[in-house]
Design an enzyme around this catalytic site. Sequence first.
Site, mmCIF file in Angstrom:
data_model
loop_
_atom_site.group_PDB
_atom_site.id
_atom_site.type_symbol
_atom_site.label_atom_id
_atom_site.label_comp_id
_atom_site.label_asym_id
_atom_site.label_seq_id
_atom_site.Cartn_x
_atom_site.Cartn_y
_atom_site.Cartn_z
ATOM 1 N N SER A 230 0.841 -1.196 0.000
ATOM 2 C CA SER A 230 0.000 0.000 0.000
ATOM 3 C C SER A 230 0.882 1.253 0.000
ATOM 4 O O SER A 230 1.708 1.421 -0.895
ATOM 5 C CB SER A 230 -0.971 -0.060 1.178
ATOM 6 O OG SER A 230 -2.022 0.858 1.025
ATOM 7 N N ASP A 448 -8.630 -4.672 -6.264
ATOM 8 C CA ASP A 448 -8.135 -3.884 -5.128
ATOM 9 C C ASP A 448 -8.965 -2.618 -4.964
ATOM 10 O O ASP A 448 -9.052 -1.805 -5.884
ATOM 11 C CB ASP A 448 -6.667 -3.515 -5.348
ATOM 12 C CG ASP A 448 -5.985 -3.015 -4.086
ATOM 13 O OD1 ASP A 448 -6.590 -2.174 -3.382
ATOM 14 O OD2 ASP A 448 -4.866 -3.451 -3.805
ATOM 15 N N HIS A 478 -7.218 -5.969 -0.965
ATOM 16 C CA HIS A 478 -6.130 -5.002 -0.973
ATOM 17 C C HIS A 478 -4.820 -5.723 -0.740
ATOM 18 O O HIS A 478 -4.483 -6.101 0.386
ATOM 19 C CB HIS A 478 -6.387 -3.969 0.133
ATOM 20 C CG HIS A 478 -5.432 -2.821 0.135
ATOM 21 N ND1 HIS A 478 -4.989 -2.205 -1.008
ATOM 22 C CD2 HIS A 478 -4.833 -2.160 1.165
ATOM 23 C CE1 HIS A 478 -4.175 -1.212 -0.691
ATOM 24 N NE2 HIS A 478 -4.051 -1.178 0.631
#
Length: 509
Positions: A230, A448, A478
């Site tokens: 991320s 995602d 994710h």
Amino acid sequence: MTRFVRWSALGAAAALLMAGCSSGSSDEGGGDKGGGSTSPSGSGLPTSLTSQKPDWSECGATAGAPAPGDDWRCATLKVPLDWSKPGGQTIDLALIRSEATGGDRIGSLLFNFGGPGGSGVDTMPSYGSYVSALHERYDLVSWDPRGVGASEGVRCRTDAEIAAAEQVDATPDTPAEEEAFLKDAADFGAGCEESAGPLLAHVSTQDTARDMDLMRQVLGDTKTHYFGISYGTELGGVYAHLFPENVGRLILDAVVDPAGDTFAHAKNQALGFQRALDNYLESTGEDPAEGTRRITDLLTELDSRPLPASDDRELTQTLALTGIVLPLYSESGWPSLTSALAAAEEGDGSELLALADGYNERDPSGGYGTTTHSQRVISCLDDKQRPTLAETKRLLPEFEEISPVFGPFLGWDTAGWCHDWPVPGQVDTPEVSAPGAAPILVVGNTGDPATPVEGAQRMADELGQGVGVVLTWEGEGHGAYGSGSDCVDSAVNAYLLEGEVPEDGTVCQ
């Protein structure tokens, strides 16, 4: 409500399961003054920094996690408060490490789990089981970046102030609500300035990337091997730009689009979360357009009439939206979303509120974590743009067209996130070009919600030809590694363990 893009896969998973170590840090004005001769390595840093020998000792419990097992050891690393003055005041960063379990050790593998603001010290031990194959040949290492957790962690509000702020309408409908919205944002920034002091101007992603390279030297590694998730992908890209010659094997998973400005990031997320919501609705047999209308109607009703929930609390529109967001981070969370939406439509907001509490790090006693505080001080120092209320309002129709559910919230967030921030931001978009760096594996997945798959290709393009290598998984959630794809896990393991770079554009189904 916070920027969803700043949350890592593991952080969201941990929050779903809810519905280490501490170390001293120098005082704001009393840190080590550094100085001394410079390092013979050519880094130009004082030897007092580059010759540090971390005192790896037993880890204790933290506010965010219990004490880990005996395999984990903790230490501190001194870094310059201001990297333009490497011989000046220092601060302490909290580190955690577990040495390689097998033979043929490669080196250290650094992990950043996202945020920004996520504690690597708290998260690394629980993530170790996901990367047991990597642990055989790597020392697993993570840390609390500056401004986070045990590394001069910033707290901008009390628990009571956080609870009060949750009642502020995140999609204001009247001038009075707009005024309250902007005042809340300004008050938050003022609280951060009071808490962080001079540190507030020195918690950028570039600062942390420089910390990483000092960490590499102190750990005794010639190259940096790194796993970023991320926001950790943005940090990895910035590191590669600053230190291309030191890039070893870098994995960037659940990729932040480095070419997106403030508005583009918010639109990307509106698209990603709506896409994930559509996929969820299809999985239940409901038409996505009809399901979206149903959820939008619920949110509209909550704007004027919050629902009763447990412990004499109420489910507001903003908290409901936050509760919807959380289970979209992982397909395993979809059943909880089905149950919570059904309960809300029957007049009980308790389940959605519990999901929102998980996202907001609220414990049963009413205490809150500070991840979002660190998240905001880092991203507002990074981001140069400061959208005005008028600019945001002009673009709201575009956000609503992308997603009737998430668009309004993410649109308004652009105006409030860094409003009246005490220090200026640094860049419009991060610089991640890394000519001459070794190949970097960039991993995205098509479902995602927080970092849409398009960002992976943009990251690879920005890293440069021959550097960014894209691997795509046609999956949900994710983050791709450890999410159920043998294809992804095998490719990542082969890259990190054997240096085998997959063909650019490889797709795992």
